[in-house]
Scaffold this motif. Structure first.
Motif, PDB file in Angstrom:
ATOM      1  N   TYR A 182       5.996  12.921   0.868  1.00  0.00           N
ATOM      2  CA  TYR A 182       6.683  11.640   0.961  1.00  0.00           C
ATOM      3  C   TYR A 182       6.753  11.115   2.401  1.00  0.00           C
ATOM      4  CZ  TYR A 182       8.114  12.860  -3.766  1.00  0.00           C
ATOM      5  OH  TYR A 182       8.109  13.210  -5.096  1.00  0.00           O
ATOM      6  N   LEU A 183       6.381  11.977   3.368  1.00  0.00           N
ATOM      7  CA  LEU A 183       6.375  11.518   4.758  1.00  0.00           C
ATOM      8  C   LEU A 183       5.397  10.367   4.964  1.00  0.00           C
ATOM      9  CD1 LEU A 183       6.491  14.775   6.934  1.00  0.00           C
ATOM     10  CD2 LEU A 183       8.267  13.030   6.715  1.00  0.00           C
ATOM     11  N   ALA A 184       4.188  10.502   4.394  1.00  0.00           N
ATOM     12  CA  ALA A 184       3.145   9.499   4.644  1.00  0.00           C
ATOM     13  C   ALA A 184       3.554   8.105   4.154  1.00  0.00           C
ATOM     14  CB  ALA A 184       1.824   9.936   4.004  1.00  0.00           C
ATOM     15  N   PHE A 205       4.714  -4.304  11.488  1.00  0.00           N
ATOM     16  CA  PHE A 205       3.915  -5.428  11.011  1.00  0.00           C
ATOM     17  C   PHE A 205       4.773  -6.592  10.506  1.00  0.00           C
ATOM     18  CE2 PHE A 205       1.045  -1.738  10.557  1.00  0.00           C
ATOM     19  CZ  PHE A 205      -0.061  -2.212  11.261  1.00  0.00           C
ATOM     20  N   HIS A 206       6.099  -6.378  10.440  1.00  0.00           N
ATOM     21  CA  HIS A 206       7.057  -7.435  10.083  1.00  0.00           C
ATOM     22  C   HIS A 206       6.728  -8.100   8.747  1.00  0.00           C
ATOM     23  CE1 HIS A 206       8.615  -6.936  14.131  1.00  0.00           C
ATOM     24  NE2 HIS A 206       7.425  -7.201  14.632  1.00  0.00           N
ATOM     25  N   GLU A 207       6.427  -7.272   7.751  1.00  0.00           N
ATOM     26  CA  GLU A 207       6.178  -7.816   6.416  1.00  0.00           C
ATOM     27  C   GLU A 207       7.500  -8.114   5.707  1.00  0.00           C
ATOM     28  OE1 GLU A 207       3.468  -5.519   4.087  1.00  0.00           O
ATOM     29  OE2 GLU A 207       2.040  -5.262   5.722  1.00  0.00           O
ATOM     30  N   ALA A 236       0.832  -1.203   0.000  1.00  0.00           N
ATOM     31  CA  ALA A 236       0.000   0.000   0.000  1.00  0.00           C
ATOM     32  C   ALA A 236       0.870   1.258   0.000  1.00  0.00           C
ATOM     33  CB  ALA A 236      -0.928  -0.004   1.212  1.00  0.00           C
ATOM     34  N   SER A 237       1.949   1.229   0.775  1.00  0.00           N
ATOM     35  CA  SER A 237       2.848   2.400   0.803  1.00  0.00           C
ATOM     36  C   SER A 237       3.446   2.655  -0.573  1.00  0.00           C
ATOM     37  CB  SER A 237       3.957   2.200   1.835  1.00  0.00           C
ATOM     38  OG  SER A 237       4.931   1.283   1.389  1.00  0.00           O
ATOM     39  N   LEU A 238       3.739   1.593  -1.308  1.00  0.00           N
ATOM     40  CA  LEU A 238       4.279   1.749  -2.663  1.00  0.00           C
ATOM     41  C   LEU A 238       3.301   2.521  -3.549  1.00  0.00           C
ATOM     42  CD1 LEU A 238       6.393   1.091  -4.857  1.00  0.00           C
ATOM     43  CD2 LEU A 238       5.152  -1.049  -5.262  1.00  0.00           C
ATOM     44  N   GLY A 239       2.006   2.279  -3.365  1.00  0.00           N
ATOM     45  CA  GLY A 239       1.006   2.990  -4.151  1.00  0.00           C
ATOM     46  C   GLY A 239       1.108   4.488  -3.989  1.00  0.00           C
ATOM     47  N   PHE A 288       5.699   2.629   5.015  1.00  0.00           N
ATOM     48  CA  PHE A 288       6.708   1.634   4.650  1.00  0.00           C
ATOM     49  C   PHE A 288       7.449   1.133   5.892  1.00  0.00           C
ATOM     50  CE2 PHE A 288      11.180   0.824   3.483  1.00  0.00           C
ATOM     51  CZ  PHE A 288      11.007  -0.229   2.597  1.00  0.00           C
ATOM     52  N   LEU A 289       7.871   2.073   6.736  1.00  0.00           N
ATOM     53  CA  LEU A 289       8.600   1.685   7.950  1.00  0.00           C
ATOM     54  C   LEU A 289       7.714   0.879   8.898  1.00  0.00           C
ATOM     55  CD1 LEU A 289      10.595   4.978   8.623  1.00  0.00           C
ATOM     56  CD2 LEU A 289      11.483   2.813   7.736  1.00  0.00           C
TER      57      LEU A 289
END
Length: 338
Positions: free
Chosen positions: A248-250, A262-264, A103-106, A255-256
Motif C-alpha cells: 500500500y506504500l506505492a 501535481f495539484h490534482e 492511477a493511484s486508485l487503480g 496519491f499524495l
C-alpha cells in the motif's frame, strides 16, 4: 541475530521497492517531449538490456532452455508481456496527462480485483470479511463512476491488467529477473521496430533533446528493473503478510504526489470513493493478519503437540515379551524372541 538482520534487511528492501514504485510519477514527466508510446518502447528495450546484463553477471541462463521446451509457458509469458504492456503504457500516459490520483486508485483496488479474479478464475472460496471488502470496493467504483459521470476506466484498466498479470505470472512460476527478461524479450522487437519507425519519420525524441534527456530515456531500464530486484530480495526475507502491508506504500505515495505535487482536484465524490476503498482495504488487511495469526498459532500448537508426543514416547519404558515390569533400553521397541 542473523535472522533478525535478515528480517531488517528484507524490510528495507521492501520499503525501497514500493517506495520507488510510489515515487516513479516524478520520473515520467522528465521524459517529455517524448510521447507515452515512445517512453514505453524505450522502457521495453532498455529493460531487456539491463536485465540481460544482470543475468549475465549472475550466470543464470538455465531457465531459458527449460522455458523454450514448454510451449504452454511461452504462451503464458507472451500473454504476461501483452498485459503488462497495456499496464505500463496506460500508467505512463495517465501520469503525463494529469491523472496521477486516478492511477493511484487503480493500485489501491488491485488487491480487491485480485481476490475477485481468484473467485472467478480459480474458484477460490472467500471468507465473509473478504466478501465484505469486495462489496465495499464495488460500491466505491459506483460512487466514483457517478461522480465522474463515467466509470473510472484508468483505475479499472490498471487494476484488472495488473491483477491478470499477477495471475499469469503465478502460473508461469519463474523468478522475477528471469520473468522480466522473458517478457521484455517478447516486447523487444515490436518496441525496437516502433523506435526505428519514429526515427525514419524524424519524430524520435531519443538523441534529439540533449545528452541528459537521452540518458533519462535509457534509464527507463533501471527504473523498471531496480525496484523488481529489491522486491525479490524482500520476498525471500520477510513474511508474506508484511509484503501485503508494504504494497500500500506505492499507491499512497502516488496519491499524495497527485494531490500535493501535481495539484490534482479532489472533489467530495472522489474523497467518498477513496474512503470506501480504504475501508475495504482496512477490512481486507485485518482479515489477512487475523488469518495469518491463527494459522501460525495452529502450526505452533501442532508442533508443540508433536514434540510432547515424542517426549512421552522416549520416556516411556517398553516391556519385552515375558518380562513384565523389567525395564528395557530407553527408546527401543520390544524385539520378538528376546
Amino acid at each position: 541475530m542473523k535472522t533478525e538482520n535478515e528480517g531488517r534487511a528484507g524490510l528495507l528492501y521492501g520499503i525501497g521497492a514500493y517506495g520507488m514504485w510510489g515515487l516513479v510519477p516524478l520520473f515520467w514527466p522528465l521524459l517529455k517531449p517524448a510521447g507515452a508510446i515512445e517512453i514505453l518502447a524505450h522502457r521495453m528495450v532498455w529493460s531487456l538490456a539491463f536485465v540481460g546484463l544482470a543475468l549475465l553477471a549472475l550466470r543464470r541462463w538455465g531457465w531459458i532452455r527449460e522455458l523454450a521446451r514448454s510451449p504452454r509457458k511461452l504462451g503464458l509469458i507472451t500473454l504476461a508481456a501483452t498485459v503488462i504492456t497495456v499496464n505500463w503504457g496506460l500508467y505512463i500516459w495517465s501520469v503525463n496527462t494529469g491523472h496521477v490520483v486516478e492511477a493511484s486508485l487503480g493500485y489501491f483496488i488491485n488487491p480487491l480485483v485480485t481476490i475477485a479474479l481468484g473467485v472467478l478464475v480459480l474458484q477460490e472460496r472467500l471468507r465473509p470479511a473478504q466478501w465484505a471488502a469486495v462489496g465495499i470496493g464495488f460500491a466505491a467504483v459506483l460512487v466514483l463512476a457517478i461522480g465522474y459521470g463515467q466509470p473510472p476506466w484508468i483505475s479499472l484498466v490498471l487494476a484488472f491488467s495488473f491483477a491478470l498479470y499477477g495471475l499469469v505470472k503465478k502460473k508461469v512460476n519463474i523468478g522475477g529477473l528471469e520473468s522480466l527478461a522473458a517478457e521484455t524479450a517478447v516486447q523487444f522487437l515490436p518496441a525496437l521496430a516502433y523506435l526505428v519507425w519514429l526515427g525514419s519519420r524524424g519524430t524520435l525524441a531519443f538523441g534529439a533533446h540533449g545528452a541528459g534527456h537521452t540518458a533519462l530515456l535509457a534509464a527507463t531500464g533501471l527504473v523498471t528493473a531496480v525496484p523488481l530486484v529489491c522486491f525479490g530480495a524482500a520476498a525471500i526475507r520477510v513474511p508474506l503478510s508484511t509484503l501485503g502491508l508494504l504494497q500500500y506504500l506505492a499507491p499512497t505515495f502516488q496519491f499524495l504526489l497527485g494531490i500535493l505535487y501535481f495539484h490534482e482536484a479532489m472533489p467530495p465524490e472522489r474523497w467518498a470513493g477513496f474512503s470506501l476503498v480504504w475501508l475495504a482495504l482496512t477490512i481486507l488487511t485485518w482479515d489477512a493478519l487475523r488469518t495469518n495469526r491463527r494459522s501460525r498459532a495452529a502450526i505452533a500448537a501442532a508442533a508443540a503437540g508433536a514434540a510432547e508426543a515424542r517426549g512421552t514416547a522416549e520416556t516411556e519404558t517398553p516391556e519385552a515379551p515375558g518380562t513384565a515390569g523389567t525395564p528395557g533400553p530407553v527408546g527401543t521397541a520390544p524385539t520378538a524372541g528376546r
